[in-house]
Scaffold this active site. Structure first.
Site, short mmCIF file in Angstrom:
data_model
loop_
_atom_site.label_atom_id
_atom_site.label_comp_id
_atom_site.label_asym_id
_atom_site.label_seq_id
_atom_site.Cartn_x
_atom_site.Cartn_y
_atom_site.Cartn_z
N LYS A 10 0.82 -1.22 0.00
CA LYS A 10 0.00 0.00 0.00
C LYS A 10 0.85 1.27 0.00
CE LYS A 10 -4.40 -1.85 1.28
NZ LYS A 10 -5.46 -2.01 2.26
N ARG A 41 -3.65 -9.95 4.82
CA ARG A 41 -4.03 -10.02 3.39
C ARG A 41 -2.82 -9.55 2.59
NH1 ARG A 41 -6.12 -6.76 -0.59
NH2 ARG A 41 -7.71 -7.70 -1.92
C1 9MG Z 1 -10.04 -5.54 -1.09
N1 9MG Z 1 -9.10 -4.95 -0.16
C2 9MG Z 1 -8.07 -4.12 -0.47
N2 9MG Z 1 -7.42 -3.78 0.64
C3 9MG Z 1 -8.04 -4.41 1.67
C4 9MG Z 1 -7.85 -4.45 3.05
O1 9MG Z 1 -6.90 -3.73 3.64
N3 9MG Z 1 -8.68 -5.19 3.80
C5 9MG Z 1 -9.67 -5.89 3.22
N4 9MG Z 1 -10.48 -6.63 4.03
N5 9MG Z 1 -9.91 -5.91 1.90
C6 9MG Z 1 -9.10 -5.16 1.15
#
Ligand code: 9MG
Length: 266
Positions: free
Chosen positions: A203, A237
């Site tokens: 990010k 994630r």
């Molecule tokens: C789809 N998506 C993109 N970034 C995300 C994040 O930080 N958390 C979750 N749950 N979905 C995300």
């Protein structure tokens, strides 16, 4: 949780998994690398991303779900649309990852009508404009209170607590300082016994810290994932599953548990 974007415009991977076969093959590679869950998404939620119709999102996601049936790990579908949720659940999704925390009309019913789990994520604003001027008086408190309200609302609608995961939504209507504060304060989200999911992988905050583009943020992403685990996240994630698994293996060998080091006594 390994990320499988079936989009032509994802910020982090440039949308190279534009066909169902390529996405399914990539997903299988993530399983080999050690993913415990796959998160399949057909609409990019990056700031400024173009919205996608229900039909287009279904067309992208469902063939991938079908190809991955019986793949051995639970499949999550990243969607805000109740119609896509219903189809994904019928096609075998085990988790709905909703960046709108089931706030869209009929989203709550789509999940309550099933037995699947749900990830409730915090965001401020809408993906198109959310990064323009995010504001909080106390980001950690406000995110925690929002998630607590959503957990209670979703429970009251009939989704048992053991089906709920919460997520502070790094980068979703948060500036650099908000994201850092949330990572520092992540442990305070470990309430009500609900697992915390953290998505920091590749990010923009990591770009700001390293000066690197999304594809070159692997090391920073691994560090961020480990910090999130140290602060209580149960699910991270990530795009870079193999690298993250290696880091977690080191963590486990040393700590044997997830969480901060026990206090040292003399
Ligand atoms: C789809 N998506 C993109 N970034 C995300 C994040 O930080 N958390 C979750 N749950 N979905 C995300």
């Amino acid at each position: 949780m390994g990320v499988v974007n079936v989009t032509p415009d994802s910020f982090s991977d440039g949308g190279q998994f534009g066909s169902a076969d390529a996405a399914a093959a990539y997903a299988r590679r993530l399983i080999e690398e050690g993913a415990d869950i796959l998160d399949i998404g057909g609409e990019s939620t990056r700031p400024g991303a173009a919205p996608v119709s229900v039909d287009e999102e279904r067309r992208r996601v469902l063939p991938v779900l079908e190809r991955l049936a019986g793949c051995g790990v639970p499949l999550s579908v990243d969607t805000r649309k109740p119609e896509v949720m219903r189809h994904a659940i019928s096609a075998g999704a085990a988790l709905i990852n909703d960046v709108s925390a089931l706030e869209e009309p009929r989203a709550l019913q789509a999940v309550t009508a099933s037995t699947v789990a749900v990830c409730l994520m915090h965001k401020q604003g809408e993906p198109q404009t959310m990064q323009q001027n995010p504001h909080y008086d106390d980001v950690v408190r406000e995110v925690r209170e929002y998630l607590e309200r959503r957990v209670r609302a979703v429970e009251a609608a009939g989704i048992a607590r053991d089906r709920i995961v919460i997520d502070p939504g790094f980068g979703f209507g948060k500036d650099f300082e908000h994201n850092l504060a949330l990572l520092r304060g992540l442990r305070s989200l470990s309430f009500l016994g609900v697992p915390v999911l953290a998505g920091l992988s590749r990010k923009a905050m990591l770009g700001r810290l390293t000066g690197k583009g999304p594809a070159d943020r692997v090391h920073a992403s691994v560090a961020a994932a480990l910090l999130a685990i140290a602060e209580g996240a149960s699910i991270v994630r990530v795009h870079d599953v193999a690298a993250t698994r290696d880091a977690i293996a080191v963590w486990w060998a040393v700590r044997g548990t997830i969480g901060p080091a026990p206090a040292q006594t003399e």
